[in-house]
Write a protein that holds these residues in place. Structure first.
Motif, mmCIF file in Angstrom:
data_model
loop_
_atom_site.group_PDB
_atom_site.id
_atom_site.type_symbol
_atom_site.label_atom_id
_atom_site.label_comp_id
_atom_site.label_asym_id
_atom_site.label_seq_id
_atom_site.Cartn_x
_atom_site.Cartn_y
_atom_site.Cartn_z
ATOM 1 N N ALA A 197 0.222 -0.434 0.377
ATOM 2 C CA ALA A 197 -0.233 -0.040 0.389
ATOM 3 C C ALA A 197 0.397 1.028 -0.199
ATOM 4 N N LEU A 198 1.852 1.071 0.200
ATOM 5 C CA LEU A 198 3.484 2.616 0.552
ATOM 6 C C LEU A 198 2.817 3.288 -1.081
ATOM 7 N N SER A 199 2.473 4.116 -1.583
ATOM 8 C CA SER A 199 2.472 4.854 -2.692
ATOM 9 C C SER A 199 3.226 6.691 -2.489
ATOM 10 N N GLY A 255 8.715 7.889 6.479
ATOM 11 C CA GLY A 255 7.673 7.638 7.955
ATOM 12 C C GLY A 255 7.005 6.494 8.136
ATOM 13 N N SER A 256 6.405 6.564 6.543
ATOM 14 C CA SER A 256 4.968 5.140 6.489
ATOM 15 C C SER A 256 6.472 3.700 6.569
ATOM 16 N N PHE A 257 7.062 4.231 5.951
ATOM 17 C CA PHE A 257 7.999 2.756 5.152
ATOM 18 C C PHE A 257 8.282 2.241 6.013
ATOM 19 N N ILE A 270 6.107 -5.587 -7.759
ATOM 20 C CA ILE A 270 4.866 -4.812 -6.304
ATOM 21 C C ILE A 270 4.535 -3.572 -6.573
ATOM 22 N N TYR A 271 4.909 -2.765 -7.750
ATOM 23 C CA TYR A 271 4.531 -1.617 -7.985
ATOM 24 C C TYR A 271 4.643 -0.965 -9.714
ATOM 25 N N VAL A 280 6.323 3.627 -12.195
ATOM 26 C CA VAL A 280 7.847 4.231 -11.464
ATOM 27 C C VAL A 280 8.043 5.356 -10.648
ATOM 28 N N ASN A 281 7.737 6.091 -9.659
ATOM 29 C CA ASN A 281 8.266 7.027 -9.022
ATOM 30 C C ASN A 281 8.166 6.085 -7.586
ATOM 31 N N ASP A 282 6.619 5.282 -7.341
ATOM 32 C CA ASP A 282 7.379 4.247 -6.414
ATOM 33 C C ASP A 282 7.800 3.349 -6.663
ATOM 34 N N GLN A 283 8.407 2.685 -7.510
ATOM 35 C CA GLN A 283 9.400 1.812 -7.622
ATOM 36 C C GLN A 283 11.161 2.612 -7.279
#
Length: 882
Positions: A170-172, A186-188, A225-226, A229-232
């Motif tokens: 769900a990380l984005s 912080g989320s990671f 997973i993603y 490209v930015n999320d990767q």
């Protein structure tokens, strides 16, 4: 090398171990047992209290680092201009056709040889030794099973299964801005990212992947997973930092890009200079030349990506093999080699980099075994010049020539395996394979010579050889050109006569190296059975550094040394590049000591992680003392003076383990130290010296089984029965779902791992007759060999092997020498590692390699690790035990 019956004898012998205890009616060990019990009870209480405190401190420290970096990201970005990518320099085009040697017709050869122009001494390119920096150790948090997700990724054609925190899906990234990057971090860091890093590092260790392999695993996971490209890019950046790499991100408009620093120069990739280092753009080129990025590193990121590939890649799936042919001189039929497709694709993914990376790279184990098994008979018994001439003949005539520009449209230097995979090769590729074979098969020092458009080699023969030769770092080298067709040793292509080449030194840590053999002979002479060589390394200044241990009395250079209290003392020594000893330094250990990790600094200073109990003294000065197993970070100058001694004396009860990570300046000042309890040995103890000459160390207190001065209760009790104890252990293991073939092995190892255990060949014979009477009929050669071996007590963590009348014992692919030694490491409840310290080799006929270790798993898998390049082979015990 065949693997079907690999080490059957050793496994069988472990199955039939018996341990003798000297007892009498009143049990003279009663007082010792009571003291031992009391000590263990106290240590267990203290351990539980201390580990809770350490865990709190570790968690708080990690949170503080993550929060500090998150806050920095919010305001740390500035604009940086892109630097143009650098192409690998080739001053003039390489020859289109492979040059051929044309002998000169002369009446008086000796007169013509005298007219050879005086060669110009080459410039020497002695690249810094890789630091192999160590990242802080990560501990997987409790509670991970609730979120653990196993994913499969395609790693160049091989499916890899890795563990992941499912919450990461769900990380984005919400927007492209420093505030959003900080929020993502912080989320990671609230997820259990440690479980992924642990699984990646474990897989990389199994396959001998280096830093580039770890990057590729992370890159391919992100793409699986993603979709964004930015999320990767963000996920790779965060994961690489937590794994200890100094990765950075930058952004331009709405595009986020990952950047990595390398220990070597990288070509054909644009880069940015940040904080004095080059950071290479890993994705497609950006639209603009500038990028917004930051300078400070995350507190846990301490290493750059090292492209060196010193260990043999371990990909051996049968359905992933491609067969290639090569014709050896003197053979009518070509030799068929098995190349792994995943290995080839991984090597093809490499960015072009320094020549030293390719020249010092290991050949994959399967290719090496198949090739050397056929080459070695052709050179066995030949002189050095005859053997080198054979190898030159092979390189001259068995490979089709074509330049990189013609074959690939760009410069591409091959790793050793690749010359067999691609249809054509040029001078650089042949030099890579030739120098590797000279090192591995002959043990001779060799350098690569680079000219303005050509690469050749030069070998340091032990006898004078005619032809072009020159001094490199004090040694005489003679030119040997693997591309100049049919040219004899000492010949230079006419176009390069009079030019000054650059000599690239190639690591030669092979035990065939005549200097190493000379050193071993000088140390062991008249000291057989009492002195042992453990670690060896060549310093950047060409010095040969050696460490080991000795028992009783030894004589070195007409001087006698005596081990303390009949136990085991350590020693360190330095030799010059001719093998002459410069100094020998004994380290006195009042109980037991062992060098668990070893490295050499920039100025040939020696650093060691010493696992010990009792006291440690050098030149009459006590450096440390501990009644329980502890560690000493020891530094010794190139003048044999103590320059660093940091005692790590965490008290850990037997059967428990504690991981630690420390960093020290060369003057002994502590920079960092953290520790936490662990139930598994997830890594090897290791010590490095980084580019700033700072000492970085990691280790595990309690790693080696039986490294204690105390004899456990079950071995000293008058009621002890070896057979009963083994049966008890077997019963325990049966309830744990362990392979039925591995149960008796584990039970025996558990008994043997305790200080004081021993067994003899006679005992083995009696137990075989009692427990497996058909064994002598089904395995007569193994049975005969077992009777010729005698295992002696585990004395302070080292298990010594004696053979009948001191003769070598050959059992299938294993060769055991008298006075061989090993250690036992309990990796986890269902896994043991046997580390062979000396005297055990594997192979067949005339090709033999030192055995490093064997990893025994609960499912019957046995992973054998051998040779300097840590070639690995996995065999299941069910395949070889009848």
């Amino acid at each position: 090398m065949t693997t079907k019956k690999l080490f059957l004898a050793f496994i069988v012998s472990l199955f039939f171990v018996s341990i003798h205890a000297q007892v009498d009616e009143k049990d003279p060990f009663e007082k010792m047992n009571k003291k031992y019990e009391a000590t263990m009870q106290r240590m267990n209480r203290d351990y539980e209290q201390n580990t809770k405190r350490m865990q709190r401190e570790y968690d708080a420290r990690l949170k503080k680092m993550n929060d500090a970096f998150k806050n920095y990201l919010k305001g740390g970005f500035t604009e940086v201009e892109q630097q143009e990518e650098v192409e690998k320099v080739v001053e003039v085009p390489k020859p289109i056709d492979q040059p051929k040697y044309i002998p000169m017709e002369v009446d008086e050869p000796s007169k013509e040889l005298a007219d050879i122009p005086e060669p110009v001494a080459p410039k020497i390119e002695l690249t810094d030794a890789p630091a192999y920096s160590i990242a802080p150790i990560l501990k997987t948090p409790d509670g991970i099973e609730k979120y653990r997700q196993v994913i499969g990724i395609d790693f160049f054609g091989t499916t890899v299964r890795l563990s992941l925190d499912s919450r990461m899906n769900a990380l984005s990234l919400k927007e492209v801005s420093p505030e959003a990057f900080a929020g993502y971090w912080g989320s990671f860091t609230k997820t259990y990212y440690q479980v992924y890093i642990e699984s990646v590092v474990q897989y990389a260790s199994e396959k001998n992947l280096n830093d580039w392999g770890i990057y590729q695993l992370i890159d391919k996971t992100a793409k699986g997973i993603y979709t964004s490209v930015n999320d990767q890019e963000l996920w790779k950046w965060a994961m690489l930092n937590q794994a200890g790499y100094q990765a950075k991100i930058g952004y331009n408009a709405n595009k986020v890009s990952l950047m990595l620093p390398f220990m070597q120069e990288v070509y054909e990739k644009p880069y940015y200079q940040i904080g004095g280092y080059n950071y290479y753009l890993m994705s497609d080129k950006l639209k603009g030349k500038s990028i917004y990025t930051y300078e400070k590193d995350f507190g846990g990121a301490i290493k750059k990506v090292d492209l060196h590939l010193p260990y043999a890649l371990n990909f051996n799936e049968k359905d992933n093999i491609v067969l290639k042919k090569t014709l050896l001189p003197g053979e009518e039929k070509p030799l068929v080699l098995s190349l792994d497709k995943t290995t080839m694709a991984f090597l093809a993914s490499y960015p072009q980099t320094d020549n030293s990376v390719y020249l010092n790279a290991a050949m994959s184990g399967k290719v090496k075994d198949e090739l050397y098994a056929h080459v070695k008979p052709h050179i066995q018994g030949k002189s050095e010049t005859e053997a080198v001439t054979y190898l030159l003949n092979y390189l001259h005539n068995s490979f089709e020539y074509k330049t990189d520009r013609d074959q690939f449209g760009k410069e591409k230097m091959f790793f050793p395996d690749e010359i067999f995979y691609y249809p054509y090769s040029d001078c650089e590729d042949r030099t890579v394979l030739f120098t590797r074979m000279v090192n591995d098969l002959l043990g001779l020092d060799v350098v690569a010579l680079t000219y303005f458009s050509h690469m050749a080699a030069a070998v340091a023969f032990n006898d004078e050889v005619e032809g072009y030769s020159f001094l490199v770092a004090g040694k005489q080298y003679t030119i040997t050109d693997p591309t100049y067709i049919n040219a004899p040793i000492g010949s230079v292509m006419p176009d390069y006569e009079g030019y000054t080449p650059i000599a690239i030194r190639i690591n030669n840590n092979s035990q065939l190296n005549n200097v190493w053999q000379m050193i071993a002979k000088s140390v062991e002479q008249n000291n057989e059975g009492n002195i042992f060589i453990g670690d060896r390394m060549i310093a950047e200044n060409g010095k040969y550094i050696v460490s080991g241990w000795f028992n009783d009395e030894v004589v070195i250079g007409n001087k006698s040394y005596y081990a303390s209290n009949g136990t085991r003392d350590l020693w360190f020594a330095t030799f010059n590049n001719q093998g002459a000893m410069e100094w020998f330094l004994p380290v006195k250990c009042s109980n037991y000591g062992f060098v668990q990790a070893f490295n050499v600094g920039k100025k040939a200073n020696v650093y060691a992680l010493v696992n010990y109990a009792g006291s440690v003294n050098i030149n009459g000065r006590e450096l440390c003392r501990s009644d329980n197993p502890a560690h000493l970070i020891l530094g010794i100058s190139n003048k044999a003076q103590s320059i660093l001694s940091e005692n790590i004396d965490f008290e850990v009860p037997e059967g428990k383990k504690l991981a630690f990570y420390g960093k020290y300046r060369s003057d002994g000042t502590k920079v960092d130290l953290l520790s936490f309890p662990t139930d598994k040995v997830r890594f090897d103890s290791k010590i490095t010296v980084d580019s700033n000459n700072e000492v970085v160390v990691r280790g595990i207190v309690g790693e080696i089984e039986g490294l204690t001065k105390e004899v456990p209760i079950n071995l000293s009790s008058s009621t002890f029965s070896a057979e009963g104890q083994i049966e008890s252990y077997m019963s325990d293991f049966q309830s744990q779902g362990i392979s039925r073939h591995m149960i008796p092995v584990f039970a025996t190892i558990k008994l043997l791992s305790q200080n004081g255990g021993s067994f003899s060949g006679l005992t083995v014979r009696n137990l075989i007759r009692k427990n497996n009477p058909e064994f002598p009929k089904t395995n007569p050669k193994v049975y005969e060999g077992l009777l010729r071996m005698q295992f002696v007590a585990n004395k302070g963590g080292v298990v010594k092997v004696e053979t009948y009348k001191g003769k070598k014992v050959s059992l299938f692919s294993m060769r055991i020498e008298n006075n061989s030694n090993m250690q036992i490491v309990k990796n986890s409840a269902d896994m043991y590692t046997l580390n062979f310290l000396n005297g055990v080799s594997v192979g067949k006929a005339i090709v033999w390699y030192d055995l490093n270790s064997v990893l025994l798993k609960h499912n019957g898998s046995m992973v054998f690790d051998y040779d300097d390049d840590h070639t690995k082979k996995d065999v299941n015990i069910a395949e070889i035990v009848k």
